[in-house]
Enzyme design. Structure first.
Site, short mmCIF file in Angstrom:
data_model
loop_
_atom_site.label_atom_id
_atom_site.label_comp_id
_atom_site.label_asym_id
_atom_site.label_seq_id
_atom_site.Cartn_x
_atom_site.Cartn_y
_atom_site.Cartn_z
NE ARG A 115 -23.55 -15.50 -9.25
CZ ARG A 115 -22.25 -15.77 -9.36
NH1 ARG A 115 -21.89 -16.68 -8.81
NH2 ARG A 115 -21.56 -15.24 -9.98
CE1 TYR A 116 -21.42 -12.88 -5.51
CE2 TYR A 116 -23.88 -13.30 -4.44
CZ TYR A 116 -23.20 -12.68 -5.34
OH TYR A 116 -23.80 -12.23 -6.52
NE ARG A 119 -21.67 -12.87 0.23
CZ ARG A 119 -20.73 -12.90 -0.64
NH1 ARG A 119 -19.53 -14.37 -0.86
NH2 ARG A 119 -20.43 -12.54 -1.38
CB CYS A 128 -43.43 -6.90 0.98
SG CYS A 128 -42.42 -7.34 -0.13
CB CYS A 132 -40.58 -1.56 -4.17
SG CYS A 132 -39.91 -1.51 -3.07
CB CYS A 135 -40.32 -5.58 -6.98
SG CYS A 135 -39.66 -7.36 -5.94
NE ARG A 137 -35.18 -12.35 -4.78
CZ ARG A 137 -34.50 -11.10 -3.82
NH1 ARG A 137 -35.33 -11.24 -3.28
NH2 ARG A 137 -32.90 -10.81 -4.40
CG ASP A 296 -31.56 -5.72 -10.45
OD1 ASP A 296 -30.21 -5.56 -10.84
OD2 ASP A 296 -32.04 -6.38 -9.64
CG ASP A 333 -27.61 -8.27 -8.36
OD1 ASP A 333 -25.73 -9.32 -9.08
OD2 ASP A 333 -28.05 -8.40 -7.64
CE LYS A 340 -25.90 -8.15 -4.03
NZ LYS A 340 -26.68 -9.57 -3.94
C1 LIG Z 1 -26.68 -9.97 -2.26
C2 LIG Z 1 -26.66 -11.50 -2.43
C3 LIG Z 1 -25.93 -12.16 -1.18
C4 LIG Z 1 -25.34 -10.96 -0.48
O1 LIG Z 1 -24.17 -10.59 -0.89
P1 LIG Z 1 -23.16 -9.74 0.48
O2 LIG Z 1 -22.46 -8.79 -1.39
O3 LIG Z 1 -22.57 -10.71 0.45
O4 LIG Z 1 -24.38 -8.66 0.55
C5 LIG Z 1 -25.97 -13.34 -1.58
N1 LIG Z 1 -26.58 -13.83 -2.34
C6 LIG Z 1 -27.68 -13.78 -3.29
C7 LIG Z 1 -27.85 -14.26 -4.56
C8 LIG Z 1 -27.41 -11.94 -3.46
O5 LIG Z 1 -28.46 -11.72 -4.74
#
Ligand SMILES: *Cc1c(COP(=O)(O)O)cnc(C)c1O
Length: 443
Positions: A115-116, A119, A128, A132, A135, A137, A296, A333, A340
């Site tokens: 998504r980012y 990372r 799990c 929870c 959840c 997911r 969420d 989110d 986020k």
């Molecule tokens: C939360 C999340 C991350 C990590 O986000 P940070 O703000 O760096 O902690 C990375 N990818 C996805 C898809 C996420 O939901």
């Protein structure tokens, strides 16, 4: 000599020998999941019993350790609410979604959410230690038939190998720490073979559900894969037991920086004073509060939702009032895959060309005089500016500030504004084009 663990146990576990109670495999294989089992520990309410009898209920499982944290006399116990289903779980609400974060749409290969820019989120299991009720997911979690297989894993690794901008891999699920030790070690080994992966993070609620899993052996294994970070998930001070404190201590000594992610839940932790106690207790066990999430828009979680304002009120009551280290970032989110988004109280009250007016946590209003002359650094000679790496389209507002782009247009903007002849006339007069460098697609 390690201090003996003073364990809180529900009466039905009084005769379980310590070696068993402290063995995570025993905890996993003795999880409670039916009304009949749970009734041996708690007197179920009508709503709980009704939910537990539902056929298509999101999976229920509670470790003996975790259920023992519940006060059986209290139907509103905050630990109980997180783990025992109630009939409200079946209620639909406006904007409810199955995959509210659109993770599946952001998955180039199954279980890998990219998504980012730098990372990825890697879902390594659907299992799990306990489940929870809120959840995010729940669409995949808990279902043993949906768990990721060897082929998915190989595809995830292949994707990571050919995607050099990924420098941070966040392992989640499900819970990575319920994987068989050998599998987890292999997974980490394979990730570490990829040179551009700088850090690995684990998101796990195992320390909270089953602290006995955090053995010295596990910590020694994890320490081979540094830099490795870990976020736990504590929502209420009642979850901070001696066992959790000791598990965190073992991880910290293994050099793993610990954070906490909690979810803001109605009737569980939607109180500023409770949150202050929670974050202070976390810092005492060397866990840094990282995120506090708005709940969420996920199926089953409707009755846990609070207004976003509750989160802002909590941050208002933490920032300045307690150690900065103890203040998490409050996050919404964004539904639909927006990612986020931090939300917080306003501290900036006004500004002019030479002054800003800000207020502190006490309501003290003050000014900050801006420099009369500011000579910015020179991006042309700055080696960091020269080396910046970014994917087109993901620079966001930074790209606007950098001058890479002049605007960001909503989808359909050009079509909408290309009303009869307007575009033509402007082009002919050549007035419009030189203005925008644009995002480069249409003009
Ligand atoms: C939360 C999340 C991350 C990590 O986000 P940070 O703000 O760096 O902690 C990375 N990818 C996805 C898809 C996420 O939901």
């Amino acid at each position: 000599m390690p201090t003996p663990i003073i364990s809180k146990r529900a009466p039905i576990y009084a005769d379980v020998p310590d070696e068993k109670w402290n063995d995570w495999r025993w905890q996993l294989s003795h999880r409670l999941n039916t009304a009949e089992d749970i009734e041996k520990v708690l007197k179920l309410t009508e709503s709980e019993r009704k939910a537990l009898q539902k056929q298509d209920l999101f999976r229920v499982d509670v470790t003996p350790y975790y259920i023992s944290l519940i006060n059986p006399e209290d139907a509103d116990d905050p630990v109980r609410k997180q783990i025992i289903p109630v009939s409200e779980e079946m209620d639909a609400f406006t904007s409810m979604m199955e995959d509210s974060l659109a993770e599946d749409r952001h998955s180039p290969v199954p279980g890998l959410v990219h998504r980012y820019p730098d990372r990825v989120l890697m879902l390594v299991t659907t299992q799990c230690a306990s489940y929870c009720r809120y959840c995010t997911r729940s669409r995949i979690v808990g279902d043993p038939g949906q768990t990721f297989n060897r082929q998915d894993f190989e595809m995830q690794i292949e994707y990571l190998k050919r995607t050099p901008q990924v420098r941070d891999v966040l392992l989640s699920g499900g819970d990575p720490l319920v994987l068989a030790p050998k599998i987890l070690e292999e997974l980490l080994t394979r990730l570490r073979e990829i040179p551009h992966i700088e850090i690995v993070r684990i998101g796990s609620r195992v320390p909270v559900f089953m602290p006995m899993r955090i053995t010295q052996e596990l910590c020694d294994m994890l320490a081979k894969f540094h830099p490795l970070w870990l976020n736990i998930h504590v929502n209420h001070p009642n979850e901070i037991s001696t066992e959790l404190a000791e598990a965190c201590d073992r991880m910290s000594r293994a050099g793993i920086p610990l954070g906490n992610q909690s979810v803001l839940l109605a009737g569980v932790n939607d109180c500023v004073h409770l949150q202050r106690e929670l974050v202070q207790k976390l810092t005492r066990i060397r866990v840094r509060p990282y995120y506090l999430y708005q709940c969420d828009l996920v199926e089953g979680a409707g009755h846990f939702r609070t207004p976003v304002a509750k989160g802002i009120e909590i941050i208002e009551g933490l920032r300045g009032h307690t150690s900065g280290y103890a203040v998490p970032q409050f996050i919404v989110d964004a539904p639909g895959g927006g990612g986020k988004i931090p939300v917080m109280p306003n501290y900036m009250m006004s500004m002019s060309d030479h002054k800003i007016i800000v207020r502190n946590y006490e309501g003290y209003v003050t000014t900050y005089e801006e420099p009369a002359e500011y000579k910015s650094h020179d991006p042309k000679t700055c080696k960091f500016c020269q080396n910046k790496r970014s994917e087109p389209g993901q620079t966001g507002l930074t790209g606007l500030l950098d001058g890479e782009q002049m605007f960001i247009k909503p989808q359909g903007f050009d079509e909408l504004h290309n009303r009869d002849g307007i575009q033509h006339r402007l082009k002919d007069e050549n007035k419009w084009k030189p203005l925008g460098i644009g995002s480069g697609e249409t003009d």
